[in-house]
Design an enzyme around this catalytic site. Structure first.
Site, PDB file in Angstrom:
ATOM      1  N   GLY A 165     -21.571  13.134 -16.384  1.00 16.95           N
ATOM      2  CA  GLY A 165     -22.416  12.333 -15.504  1.00 16.95           C
ATOM      3  C   GLY A 165     -22.510  10.864 -15.901  1.00 16.95           C
ATOM      4  O   GLY A 165     -23.274  10.099 -15.310  1.00 16.95           O
ATOM      5  N   LYS A 201     -17.257   8.015  -1.161  1.00 14.79           N
ATOM      6  CA  LYS A 201     -18.385   8.129  -0.242  1.00 14.79           C
ATOM      7  C   LYS A 201     -19.439   8.992  -0.939  1.00 14.79           C
ATOM      8  O   LYS A 201     -19.095   9.975  -1.604  1.00 14.79           O
ATOM      9  CB  LYS A 201     -17.894   8.816   1.034  1.00 14.79           C
ATOM     10  CG  LYS A 201     -18.978   9.197   2.002  1.00 14.79           C
ATOM     11  CD  LYS A 201     -18.989   8.244   3.166  1.00 14.79           C
ATOM     12  CE  LYS A 201     -20.225   8.467   4.028  1.00 14.79           C
ATOM     13  NZ  LYS A 201     -20.853   7.195   4.391  1.00 14.79           N
ATOM     14  N   ASN A 290     -11.797  20.381 -14.391  1.00 16.15           N
ATOM     15  CA  ASN A 290     -12.054  20.415 -15.828  1.00 16.15           C
ATOM     16  C   ASN A 290     -11.000  21.303 -16.467  1.00 16.15           C
ATOM     17  O   ASN A 290     -10.900  22.491 -16.158  1.00 16.15           O
ATOM     18  CB  ASN A 290     -13.449  20.927 -16.136  1.00 16.15           C
ATOM     19  CG  ASN A 290     -14.516  19.914 -15.758  1.00 16.15           C
ATOM     20  OD1 ASN A 290     -15.514  20.226 -15.140  1.00 16.15           O
ATOM     21  ND2 ASN A 290     -14.302  18.663 -16.099  1.00 16.15           N
ATOM     22  N   ARG A 292     -10.431  22.929 -19.199  1.00 19.55           N
ATOM     23  CA  ARG A 292     -10.899  23.615 -20.420  1.00 19.55           C
ATOM     24  C   ARG A 292     -11.850  24.728 -20.010  1.00 19.55           C
ATOM     25  O   ARG A 292     -12.170  24.857 -18.834  1.00 19.55           O
ATOM     26  CB  ARG A 292     -11.673  22.616 -21.282  1.00 19.55           C
ATOM     27  CG  ARG A 292     -12.793  21.990 -20.448  1.00 19.55           C
ATOM     28  CD  ARG A 292     -13.783  21.212 -21.239  1.00 19.55           C
ATOM     29  NE  ARG A 292     -14.550  20.286 -20.423  1.00 19.55           N
ATOM     30  CZ  ARG A 292     -15.599  20.613 -19.687  1.00 19.55           C
ATOM     31  NH1 ARG A 292     -16.029  21.839 -19.643  1.00 19.55           N
ATOM     32  NH2 ARG A 292     -16.228  19.708 -18.959  1.00 19.55           N
ATOM     33  N   ARG A 338     -29.481  26.774 -19.413  1.00 14.69           N
ATOM     34  CA  ARG A 338     -29.131  26.082 -20.657  1.00 14.69           C
ATOM     35  C   ARG A 338     -30.425  25.752 -21.387  1.00 14.69           C
ATOM     36  O   ARG A 338     -31.295  25.076 -20.830  1.00 14.69           O
ATOM     37  CB  ARG A 338     -28.385  24.783 -20.360  1.00 14.69           C
ATOM     38  CG  ARG A 338     -27.093  24.994 -19.611  1.00 14.69           C
ATOM     39  CD  ARG A 338     -26.325  23.683 -19.520  1.00 14.69           C
ATOM     40  NE  ARG A 338     -25.133  23.845 -18.691  1.00 14.69           N
ATOM     41  CZ  ARG A 338     -24.120  23.003 -18.696  1.00 14.69           C
ATOM     42  NH1 ARG A 338     -24.143  21.938 -19.462  1.00 14.69           N
ATOM     43  NH2 ARG A 338     -23.074  23.199 -17.914  1.00 14.69           N
TER      44      ARG A 338
HETATM   45  P1  ADP Z   1     -18.710  14.206 -14.321  1.00 12.34           P
HETATM   46  O1  ADP Z   1     -17.257  14.335 -14.625  1.00 12.34           O
HETATM   47  O2  ADP Z   1     -19.359  13.038 -14.993  1.00 12.34           O
HETATM   48  O3  ADP Z   1     -19.460  15.482 -14.500  1.00 12.34           O
HETATM   49  P2  ADP Z   1     -18.440  14.695 -11.438  1.00 12.34           P
HETATM   50  O4  ADP Z   1     -17.437  13.968 -10.650  1.00 12.34           O
HETATM   51  O5  ADP Z   1     -18.134  16.100 -11.817  1.00 12.34           O
HETATM   52  O6  ADP Z   1     -18.777  13.838 -12.770  1.00 12.34           O
HETATM   53  O7  ADP Z   1     -19.831  14.665 -10.700  1.00 12.34           O
HETATM   54  C1  ADP Z   1     -21.020  15.143 -11.305  1.00 12.34           C
HETATM   55  C2  ADP Z   1     -22.116  15.277 -10.265  1.00 12.34           C
HETATM   56  O8  ADP Z   1     -22.400  14.000  -9.661  1.00 12.34           O
HETATM   57  C3  ADP Z   1     -21.791  16.194  -9.100  1.00 12.34           C
HETATM   58  O9  ADP Z   1     -22.019  17.543  -9.379  1.00 12.34           O
HETATM   59  C4  ADP Z   1     -22.719  15.654  -8.021  1.00 12.34           C
HETATM   60  O10 ADP Z   1     -24.032  16.125  -8.216  1.00 12.34           O
HETATM   61  C5  ADP Z   1     -22.698  14.157  -8.281  1.00 12.34           C
HETATM   62  N1  ADP Z   1     -21.639  13.507  -7.461  1.00 12.34           N
HETATM   63  C6  ADP Z   1     -20.389  13.179  -7.859  1.00 12.34           C
HETATM   64  N2  ADP Z   1     -19.675  12.626  -6.849  1.00 12.34           N
HETATM   65  C7  ADP Z   1     -20.487  12.589  -5.781  1.00 12.34           C
HETATM   66  C8  ADP Z   1     -20.346  12.140  -4.415  1.00 12.34           C
HETATM   67  N3  ADP Z   1     -19.215  11.588  -3.965  1.00 12.34           N
HETATM   68  N4  ADP Z   1     -21.401  12.299  -3.578  1.00 12.34           N
HETATM   69  C9  ADP Z   1     -22.565  12.860  -4.014  1.00 12.34           C
HETATM   70  N5  ADP Z   1     -22.764  13.288  -5.271  1.00 12.34           N
HETATM   71  C10 ADP Z   1     -21.748  13.154  -6.154  1.00 12.34           C
END
Ligand code: ADP
Length: 459
Positions: A165, A201, A290, A292, A338
């Site tokens: 995140g 978006k 991911n 892994r 968790r």
């Molecule tokens: P990270 O690799 O940091 O975990 P992610 O791309 O997996 O990042 O996104 C983590 C979370 O961020 C998602 O589960 C969602 O809640 C939010 N998110 C990511 N991209 C978007 C998007 N385009 N629109 C809305 N929420 C998003």
């Protein structure tokens, strides 16, 4: 099968891997930092090697020390767990060069999917829907601004090297865009040493639904259904479950097929996860892969009856997948909470220290994956997660009731934990109804009196 392997990790996942190895008859070598000398993974492995001081850049992130330990111990393979070096293509490459099998995909797949902008392009090319956004990374702020306007606000600026995140910023309008763009890039540079960002978006009120996949060395790919990970705080997962209460058999089939296609697009091997956002109309969009094993893998294990860590070893040792897609059956419902050593009343600040009293829950349908015990000191140097509680039941209602009673039994004294917080979510009517999105926790925190999840003031 391998004879002896090294685990390049710590905490609950190191223990999880040791347990799978014991059952497979594989010998294990643990590595540890000076802060982890008293850790259970060190005590339970067949051998252990100290790789440096407490701070992870000096120990668990030091590829050359881990490779040296692997050579001294003369292991056949390295399991990287999650976090640390698990998604570092250079580490996988070094293992390959030293003829030590890396339990995971090949370095090329890690590299391709580790750059989130390249990952998007890779899956888009084979027809997997992605969130509308920039084609690759964008460096120039003016050009970025122009792309954001074209996509339409709100947009999200994301680090190509992102994870956990971090390096992610929401921009609601053109006025705030420049500031958020610069902030995301600066944060990414600091966290990952790579400031490159791309634009997507912003999907309003989505669910986060991910698919577990397994691929053998011949390139046959299967999916093991989904996990709903919409319960997140600051884009980090808190509670996960399988199946998703939002899923339909048709959508599962369609998304499962897309997940398999995404894995095939990068010649994936071993266990991996394809993450999607799903909007209220059930349109789904790939966000990342991911490469892994994931923290939340046990919920999939509980509903499919498949031991994912053992599968990782079988696949890495060259065994073909032992079942077909049709043979993958999802039975019952599993939820994972968790448990973190943190204080929800202090904005979830980490709460390291000695655990003075420890009594984990048990009984039918409860699994606790944890490395802590009474008298153990939670070090301040690493992630604050100290346990995962997994409940399984014949349906969601049964799994919720079981989770509720087990969190009530769970006794941890000496450090603050988020157990009362997790319990109040599990009891929340909106959660119970299964009607939630990734905004759930934010809204929950706004509408719920803090007193409901504040930990006791005395430890
Ligand atoms: P990270 O690799 O940091 O975990 P992610 O791309 O997996 O990042 O996104 C983590 C979370 O961020 C998602 O589960 C969602 O809640 C939010 N998110 C990511 N991209 C978007 C998007 N385009 N629109 C809305 N929420 C998003």
């Amino acid at each position: 099968m391998f004879k002896k392997i090294l685990i390049a990790n710590r905490g609950e996942i190191a223990l999880r891997i040791i347990r799978a190895c014991r059952e497979l008859g594989v010998e294990t070598i643990a590595v540890y930092s000076e802060a982890d000398e008293q850790s259970l993974h060190v005590q339970l492995a067949d051998g252990a090697i100290c790789i440096g001081p407490a701070s992870s850049p000096e120990s668990y992130l030091r590829a050359e020390r881990i490779i040296a330990a692997a050579e001294i111990a003369d292991v056949d393979a390295i399991h990287p767990g999650y976090g640390f070096l698990s998604e570092d293509p250079a580490f996988a490459e070094q293992c390959e060069e030293c003829r030590i099998k890396f339990i995971g995909p090949r370095s090329e797949s890690i590299r391709r999917m580790g750059d989130k902008a390249t990952a998007r392009e890779t899956v888009r090319a084979v027809g997997v829907p992605t969130v509308p956004g920039s084609k690759g990374a964008v460096a120039d702020p003016q050009e970025a601004s122009h792309i954001a306007e074209q996509i339409g606000f709100p947009v999200i600026v994301k680090a190509v090297a992102g994870g956990g995140g971090r390096g992610m910023r929401l921009a609601h309008n053109p006025m705030s865009f420049q500031k958020e763009f610069a902030a995301a890039s600066a944060e990414a540079e600091k966290a990952f040493g790579n400031g490159a960002v791309y634009i997507e978006k912003f999907i309003e009120e989505p669910r986060h639904i991910e698919f577990q996949i397994l691929a053998d060395e011949e390139g046959r790919v299967l999916h093991l259904g989904e996990r709903d990970c919409s319960i997140q705080r600051r884009h980090q997962k808190v509670i996960e479950e399988s199946p998703s209460p939002f899923m339909t058999p048709e959508l599962r089939e369609e998304m499962g097929r897309a997940a398999v296609k995404a894995a095939e697009a990068c010649q994936y091997r071993n266990a991996g996860t394809v993450e999607f956002l799903v909007d209220r109309h059930r349109n789904f969009y790939f966000i990342e892969m991911n490469t892994r094993i994931q923290v939340e893998h046990p919920v999939t294990e509980e509903v499919t009856g498949i031991d994912l860590i053992k599968e990782q070893f079988r696949i890495a040792s060259g065994e073909p997948l032992g079942l077909t897609q049709e043979e993958v059956q999802i039975k019952g419902h599993a939820i994972e909470c968790r448990v973190c050593a943190e204080n929800p009343s202090m904005n979830f600040a980490p709460s390291p220290g000695e655990i003075s009293l420890y009594f984990p829950p048990g009984g039918h349908g409860i699994r606790v994956d944890s490395h802590v015990y009474g008298g153990y000191t939670v070090p301040k140097f690493y992630d604050s997660m100290i346990a995962k509680v997994i409940s399984v039941g014949c349906d969601r209602e049964a799994a919720i009731a079981r989770m509720n009673r087990s969190l009530r039994e769970y006794l941890i004294r000496g450090v603050f934990t988020n157990i009362p917080f997790a319990r109040s979510i599990i009891n929340d009517p909106e959660f119970v109804r299964g009607r939630f999105t990734t905004r759930f926790v934010e809204e929950f925190l706004q509408r719920t009196p803090k007193s409901l999840f504040e930990p006791p003031t005395h430890l």
